[in-house]
Structures are given as structure tokens and as C-alpha cells.
Motif scaffolding. Structure first.
Motif, PDB file in Angstrom:
ATOM      1  N   ASN A 204      76.034  14.351 123.518  1.00  0.00           N
ATOM      2  CA  ASN A 204      74.971  15.312 123.273  1.00  0.00           C
ATOM      3  C   ASN A 204      75.432  16.289 122.207  1.00  0.00           C
ATOM      4  O   ASN A 204      76.615  16.632 122.133  1.00  0.00           O
ATOM      5  CB  ASN A 204      74.609  16.048 124.567  1.00  0.00           C
ATOM      6  CG  ASN A 204      73.774  15.200 125.506  1.00  0.00           C
ATOM      7  OD1 ASN A 204      72.581  15.020 125.283  1.00  0.00           O
ATOM      8  ND2 ASN A 204      74.402  14.664 126.549  1.00  0.00           N
TER       9      ASN A 204
ATOM     10  N   ARG B 163      70.037  16.039 125.859  1.00  0.00           N
ATOM     11  CA  ARG B 163      69.130  15.709 126.969  1.00  0.00           C
ATOM     12  C   ARG B 163      69.964  15.580 128.231  1.00  0.00           C
ATOM     13  O   ARG B 163      70.848  14.714 128.319  1.00  0.00           O
ATOM     14  CB  ARG B 163      68.379  14.408 126.695  1.00  0.00           C
ATOM     15  CG  ARG B 163      67.521  13.930 127.865  1.00  0.00           C
ATOM     16  CD  ARG B 163      66.488  12.928 127.403  1.00  0.00           C
ATOM     17  NE  ARG B 163      65.529  13.547 126.496  1.00  0.00           N
ATOM     18  CZ  ARG B 163      64.602  12.873 125.803  1.00  0.00           C
ATOM     19  NH1 ARG B 163      64.526  11.566 125.921  1.00  0.00           N
ATOM     20  NH2 ARG B 163      63.774  13.524 125.016  1.00  0.00           N
TER      21      ARG B 163
ATOM     22  N   SER C 171      71.548  12.364 130.253  1.00  0.00           N
ATOM     23  CA  SER C 171      72.006  11.346 129.307  1.00  0.00           C
ATOM     24  C   SER C 171      73.405  11.732 128.837  1.00  0.00           C
ATOM     25  O   SER C 171      73.882  12.841 129.088  1.00  0.00           O
ATOM     26  CB  SER C 171      71.077  11.258 128.096  1.00  0.00           C
ATOM     27  OG  SER C 171      71.382  12.280 127.144  1.00  0.00           O
TER      28      SER C 171
ATOM     29  N   THR D 262      73.304  10.898 122.071  1.00  0.00           N
ATOM     30  CA  THR D 262      73.013   9.828 121.127  1.00  0.00           C
ATOM     31  C   THR D 262      74.317   9.243 120.600  1.00  0.00           C
ATOM     32  O   THR D 262      75.335   9.929 120.537  1.00  0.00           O
ATOM     33  CB  THR D 262      72.182  10.359 119.952  1.00  0.00           C
ATOM     34  OG1 THR D 262      72.863  11.477 119.363  1.00  0.00           O
ATOM     35  CG2 THR D 262      70.806  10.807 120.424  1.00  0.00           C
TER      36      THR D 262
ATOM     37  N   GLY E 255      73.870   0.528 131.445  1.00  0.00           N
ATOM     38  CA  GLY E 255      73.111   1.643 130.914  1.00  0.00           C
ATOM     39  C   GLY E 255      71.872   1.203 130.172  1.00  0.00           C
ATOM     40  O   GLY E 255      71.474   0.036 130.197  1.00  0.00           O
TER      41      GLY E 255
ATOM     42  N   LEU F  37      69.078   2.710 126.636  1.00  0.00           N
ATOM     43  CA  LEU F  37      68.683   3.703 125.638  1.00  0.00           C
ATOM     44  C   LEU F  37      67.238   4.080 125.894  1.00  0.00           C
ATOM     45  O   LEU F  37      66.384   3.198 126.111  1.00  0.00           O
ATOM     46  CB  LEU F  37      68.806   3.135 124.221  1.00  0.00           C
ATOM     47  CG  LEU F  37      70.169   3.136 123.538  1.00  0.00           C
ATOM     48  CD1 LEU F  37      70.069   2.408 122.205  1.00  0.00           C
ATOM     49  CD2 LEU F  37      70.686   4.545 123.332  1.00  0.00           C
ATOM     50  N   ASP F  38      66.925   5.374 125.868  1.00  0.00           N
ATOM     51  CA  ASP F  38      65.527   5.755 126.036  1.00  0.00           C
ATOM     52  C   ASP F  38      64.816   5.728 124.679  1.00  0.00           C
ATOM     53  O   ASP F  38      65.406   5.386 123.645  1.00  0.00           O
ATOM     54  CB  ASP F  38      65.404   7.116 126.729  1.00  0.00           C
ATOM     55  CG  ASP F  38      65.944   8.279 125.897  1.00  0.00           C
ATOM     56  OD1 ASP F  38      66.021   8.160 124.665  1.00  0.00           O
ATOM     57  OD2 ASP F  38      66.297   9.323 126.499  1.00  0.00           O
TER      58      ASP F  38
ATOM     59  N   PHE G 139      68.563   8.367 123.263  1.00  0.00           N
ATOM     60  CA  PHE G 139      69.598   8.916 124.132  1.00  0.00           C
ATOM     61  C   PHE G 139      70.122   7.814 125.062  1.00  0.00           C
ATOM     62  O   PHE G 139      69.346   7.040 125.620  1.00  0.00           O
ATOM     63  CB  PHE G 139      69.058  10.081 124.962  1.00  0.00           C
ATOM     64  CG  PHE G 139      68.843  11.337 124.164  1.00  0.00           C
ATOM     65  CD1 PHE G 139      69.867  12.273 124.038  1.00  0.00           C
ATOM     66  CD2 PHE G 139      67.636  11.585 123.532  1.00  0.00           C
ATOM     67  CE1 PHE G 139      69.678  13.426 123.303  1.00  0.00           C
ATOM     68  CE2 PHE G 139      67.437  12.740 122.798  1.00  0.00           C
ATOM     69  CZ  PHE G 139      68.457  13.662 122.673  1.00  0.00           C
TER      70      PHE G 139
ATOM     71  N   HIS H 162      71.879   6.420 128.402  1.00  0.00           N
ATOM     72  CA  HIS H 162      71.998   6.734 129.830  1.00  0.00           C
ATOM     73  C   HIS H 162      72.937   5.713 130.472  1.00  0.00           C
ATOM     74  O   HIS H 162      72.730   4.505 130.337  1.00  0.00           O
ATOM     75  CB  HIS H 162      70.635   6.698 130.520  1.00  0.00           C
ATOM     76  CG  HIS H 162      69.649   7.691 129.979  1.00  0.00           C
ATOM     77  ND1 HIS H 162      69.336   8.869 130.628  1.00  0.00           N
ATOM     78  CD2 HIS H 162      68.926   7.693 128.827  1.00  0.00           C
ATOM     79  CE1 HIS H 162      68.456   9.551 129.913  1.00  0.00           C
ATOM     80  NE2 HIS H 162      68.180   8.859 128.816  1.00  0.00           N
TER      81      HIS H 162
END
Length: 599
Positions: free
Chosen positions: A391, A397, A400, A403, A451, A453-454, A458, A460
Motif C-alpha cells: 500500500n 486499501r 489488501s 498494488t 490470493g 486482484l480486485d 489491489f 488480496h
């Protein structure tokens, strides 16, 4: 302030070996290292640091060390660790990190496996540990003591080594630095080894220089910052922080090697960035809330009113919106009455905290942000030197790990495993081709983590692939979220959730030795009685109920046991980085686990 007009962009590709000489040219008079002696904090400038490192480095040359030879460091985080590390690297050697908490057998494995020719040790205790295993280590020729209590017949002191270096031509040092190639090994960092012996990750100068550049571009640390460091420099997270701060002309302020002094140190040093691990923030969060509730009355009501105001402001800021005039006025009052006291624990200049090495609960992140403390979660592995994503101060975020760093590629296998590729990804495991082939497939590192990616990029992380519990009913459960939730309790030190191929989940819990005396006094109990006492069982049950409330029925913990003592590295339950050895703990307490299922 920079002393030269040349910028990093106009320089030829650098190696970590040249990091200090470049920084000393840019920031000669700026404070590089800060440490406490008695009641005073003393600074060492970049120019002074360069002299010390050059002398040590040429001292290693005088001992006959050749480029590519391995040199180990067995010490706590302290200025001499940095001196030794930079001296090793600028001499063209490979730095091998050894945790000072390692047993003699563990030290023997790392020193022997790496074939280290020289070992820097912290003090008489570490010297005795290494001397006891020298017969098992034929390649080890020299031992250098950082802080000896007196003359050591079988070792050199730091000053002895520096004196040897002063007798050599300074041009030799420049030649050694220039001869280092970006693809030369820079550091061997041995993984914690939660299963089996540790593996030696080979990180090149290119890997670590790339990670330093990527973290700079990501805004993890800025030029001229003051960073308080208590994390073990034997860990890749702290090591990259060291390189990052020094490359940007910042100041590393070292802890006093006493955990009880971390909070006073923060108030005195007043850092701008505080890198830490989730455990520190989890315990601070739990302790603050427990103390507020213990005070009760008006103070408790005022604090939670202020926290509520802080949460509303925090939510608006994360949405990119500005609070209205009335909310700003309320927030100013809330900050004056309560929030600034939480923030003040970290000093009055803090811009951000960076949390790595393990997941951190979202509730903890939201709490501190409401109080004005930005805790930025990041993710990586030793094999990625050690970054994958983080982050950023202005783009984060909660929930998360941020990125991906620039030039870091990520994708996912069919089973959800995170795969990564980038210039910071390691070359392989030393003397372990089989493990290397399993980890690196077609240039992609298989992280072992699950995990996604949103939509906004981001990352997760949902759990460790090998830790996933498959219940008897076939349900997959990631235990890390449950365990971190339990550790939020003021009284809980560690938690291990078990349930693979079982009808339900159970937990093994240990108590926090620093906090439980207050509980014992409050309930008229001896500390030794707490694990079996009904008041403490009720307290742990409340923590479990809170965790269970946030998950589905199949993921809930049905039974638990409070162990009589904490998990320790010496007992084989924790790694040197204080991660729980899940298999070892489960095996050790198998009879107790069976009773939880039989009862």
C-alpha cells in the motif's frame, strides 16, 4: 542535502556494493546512523560511515577474503551490523545473515551450508556459541567480535579489523566495488524453515538493487527520512529497509535491543517512518482498548466518541472526500481529547508505519487510521527480496496488501496460487536445485500463497496454500484470519487453529506473559494458575466468540485449550522470525488435540 549534482538517473547501473560510496558523495554530512549511548543519541554521518566501512572492508581483504567468499553476521540489529554488512558487500563478498536467537545447531547449519570463511558475532555470548561449533566448520577461518568485553584470544575485534584495513591502499576498495557485477550473489538469506531445514535464498545485487529502486518509486520511504529500526536485520524486510534508507540519505535509528524501550525510543527519536510487524500493532491496539475500558466512566465514553469521529473522517479520506466544517471541528476536539494520545506513542513526526512479514487484521488498520496513524500493509517473500506489493501513502486499501511494485508481474494458477515475476525475484536456493526447480517454473515464482486482484489492482492474500485446512466435510478454511483475530485479545500471545480432516476446528492458545500478571492480580490468582482458571477461560472464550461471529458455521472454532506456557524458538514451536511451526506444534500437543476431539 545532496552534495553532488549528479542524480541516480544519470549514473551507470549500480550494485549494492556501491550504495554507500554513492550516498556518501550525495549526503556526506547528513546523519546516516543513530544509536543511544547512556542517555544520549549519537549520530554517525555518511562520511564517517564510509570511513568505518572502508576500513572494515579492506580489513577483510587483508585477511585474504576473495570476491564471492561468504561472510556471516550473527548479531542483533545495531550499527555494527550495518558496518559489517556494507563492508562485506563492498569487498565483493556475500553476506550471510544468521539470527542471534538461533541455537548452536542452527548456527552450525547455516554457517556450514553457506561455507562462510568469516563470521561477525555480536558479543561474548555469540562468540562462545560459534567457538563451540568451529570443529564442525572447516571453512570458517576468522571470527570478528563487535562488542567484546575484553581481549579474545580466538577472535579479532572490530577495531582490530579496522586497523588492518587502514594499512592498505584505499584504491583497493574502489577496485573491489567496481569489480562487483549486478548478477553476482549479494546475500544468502535462509528461510525460517517452518518445515524442514532452512533453505538459502540467493539474492543478487541486481535483485536487491531492483527492489530498492522499486520501493523508492512506490513511495515506501522518501529522501531524508528518519526510520526507527528494531526488526532483525537478518530478515529480508529489515535488510531492504536498511538499503532503502541509506540510498535516500535518510537516518536509521537503532533500538536499544530491549523491547521494553521501544515505545520510549519512539518518543525520543521521533521517526517519520516506523517499519514493524503486525504483532506490534495488534498488541498496541488491544492494550489501548483494554486500558480505556478499565478506566470506564467519562473517559471511556469520551475516547469511544472521539474514535467514532475519527472513523468517520478516516472513511471520508479513504473515499477521497473532504469532511464538512462541522465534522472537521468535531475531529479537532476529538483529536485534542483522545486521538493524539494514541498517535503520540509513535512520536510527533510520524508519516506512516509499514507492516510486513505477516497479515494484519483490517480492524487494527482502521483503528490506527482513525487515530491518525497510517499503517501500510505490504507483502512479499524472502525470495522476492522481499517485496511483491505494498500500500502507498496516497493509494491504499485496508484488507489488501496494496498494488504490485513497478515491474512486478503477477498472475494466478488454476488453484488460486499467486505467481510472480520481476527483476527482484531470486536466482534460486543455494545447493538445492530440486527446491529451485519447484519454486521457479518458466521464470515465475510459485509463492505458495493464495490470493486475488480486485478491479482496481489491489492484491488480496487469502491464506497460505499449505496451511489451508480441509475439514472432514470437505470445506477449505484459511486459519490465518482466525488466528490473527484471536491474537487481538490483550491476553493472547499465540494461537494455532487445527482441523484438517476433522469434524470441526479447535484452537491451541498461549497467554501473553507481559499482560497476564495484571489479570492474575485483578482476579486474585497466581500467574501459574491462569491457563487452567475459569476467569481466563471465559476471557479466551469471549475472544473466540468475537472471531466466530465474523465467519460461517463451518469455519467457527468449537473448542480450545490454553497451553501452560508460551510458544518459543527454543522449544521448537517458533521460527527465528517468530512464525509458528504448525506441524511441530501440532505434533508436540497431539495428545491434547485428541482430547479436544474426544471430549
Amino acid at each position: 542535502m545532496r552534495a553532488s549534482t549528479e542524480t541516480a538517473a544519470t549514473r551507470p547501473p549500480a550494485t549494492i556494493a556501491s550504495l554507500l560510496s554513492l550516498a556518501a558523495a550525495d549526503y556526506p554530512d547528513a546523519p546516516a546512523l543513530r544509536h543511544k549511548v547512556g542517555e544520549r543519541w549519537l549520530d554517525e554521518s555518511y562520511a564517517e560511515l564510509e570511513v568505518a566501512v572502508r576500513e572494515l572492508s579492506l580489513g577483510l581483504v587483508d585477511l585474504g577474503l576473495e570476491p564471492g567468499d561468504r561472510a556471516a553476521i550473527v548479531a542483533e540489529t545495531r550499527p555494527e551490523w550495518t558496518h559489517a554488512d556494507l563492508a562485506i558487500l563492498s569487498a565483493g563478498l556475500v553476506s550471510v545473515s544468521v539470527y542471534p536467537t538461533n541455537s548452536a545447531d542452527e548456527c552450525s547449519y547455516v554457517l556450514g551450508h553457506s561455507e562462510a570463511r568469516v563470521a561477525f558475532v555480536e558479543d561474548d555470548e555469540q562468540l562462545a556459541k560459534v567457538l563451540a561449533i568451529t570443529e564442525q566448520l572447516p571453512p570458517l577461518e576468522w571470527i570478528v567480535v563487535m562488542a567484546p568485553s575484553g581481549p579474545a584470544a580466538q577472535a579479532l575485534s572490530i577495531e582490530d579489523l579496522r586497523a588492518r584495513g587502514r594499512g592498505r591502499d584505499q584504491a583497493e576498495w574502489s577496485a573491489r566495488i567496481a569489480a562487483v557485477d549486478p548478477d553476482d550473489p549479494c546475500a544468502f538469506i535462509y528461510t525460517s524453515g517452518t518445515t524442514g531445514p532452512p533453505k538459502g535464498c540467493v539474492l543478487t545485487h541486481r535483485n536487491l538493487q531492483a527492489m530498492t529502486d522499486m520501493a523508492t518509486e512506490h513511495g515506501l520511504i522518501e529522501e531524508g527520512e528518519v526510520v526507527y529500526l528494531f526488526l532483525p536485520l537478518a530478515h529480508a524486510f529489515a535488510l531492504i529497509v536498511q538499503f532503502l534508507v541509506l540510498s535516500l540519505g535518510g537516518t536509521i535509528a537503532y533500538w536499544e535491543r530491549d523491547r521494553t524501550k521501544i515505545v520510549p525510543n519512539l518518543a525520543e527519536v521521533r521517526p517519520t517512518t516506523f517499519p514493524s510487524v503486525p504483532r506490534v500493532f495488534e498488541k498496541a491496539h488491544a492494550t489501548v482498548l483494554a486500558r480505556v475500558r478499565a478506566e470506564g466512566g467519562a473517559r471511556e465514553r469520551i475516547f469511544f466518541w472521539a474514535l467514532g469521529v475519527g472513523r468517520r473522517v478516516s472513511a471520508l479520506e479513504r473515499e477521497g472526500r473532504r469532511p464538512g466544517a462541522l465534522l472537521r471541528a468535531r475531529h479537532a476536539l476529538a483529536d485534542h481529547l483522545a486521538l493524539r494520545k494514541v498517535r503520540g506513542v509513535f512520536g510527533d513526526r510520524l508519516r506512516k508505519c509499514v507492516s510486513g512479514a505477516a497479515p494484519i487484521p483490517i480492524e487494527v488498520l482502521e483503528f490506527f487510521h482513525a487515530c491518525g496513524v497510517k499503517v501500510l500493509d505490504m507483502y512479499g517473500l524472502t525470495e522476492t527480496a522481499p517485496g511483491v506489493a505494498a500500500n502507498q501513502p496516497h493509494r491504499f486499501r485496508f484488507g489488501s496488501v496494496g498494488t504490485p511494485f513497478p515491474r512486478m508481474e503477477v498472475r494466478f494458477a488454476d488453484d488460486g496460487e499467486l505467481l510472480v515475476r520481476g527483476p527482484n525475484v531470486f536466482e534460486g536456493y543455494y545447493k538445492d536445485e530440486q527446491a529451485t526447480r519447484a519454486a521457479l517454473v518458466d521464470g515465475w515464482l510459485h509463492t505458495g500463497d493464495l490470493g486475488s486482484l480486485d478491479g482496481e489492482g489491489f492484491l488480496h492474500i487469502t491464506g497460505r496454500k499449505k496451511d489451508i485446512i480441509v475439514t472432514a466435510g470437505g470445506k477449505n478454511v484459511a486459519p490465518s484470519k482466525l488466528e490473527s483475530g484471536l491474537r487481538e485479545s490483550r491476553w493472547v500471545s499465540e494461537a494455532l487453529v487445527v482441523g484438517d480432516h476433522r469434524p470441526y476446528l479447535v484452537a491451541l492458545v498461549t497467554l501473553d506473559a507481559e499482560q497476564t500478571p495484571a489479570f492474575a492480580e485483578q482476579h486474585g490468582l497466581d500467574v501459574a494458575e491462569l491457563a487452567a482458571s475459569e476467569p481466563m477461560r471465559a476471557e479466551v472464550q469471549r475472544a473466540i466468540d468475537a472471531v466466530n461471529a465474523g465467519v460461517g458455521r463451518v469455519e467457527q472454532i468449537k473448542r480450545f485449550l490454553i497451553l501452560p506456557g508460551d510458544m518459543t524458538q527454543e522449544g521448537g514451536e517458533l521460527t527465528p522470525t517468530l512464525k509458528v511451526r504448525r506441524g511441530a506444534v501440532a505434533d508436540k500437543y497431539m495428545p491434547e488435540l485428541e482430547r479436544l476431539y474426544d471430549g
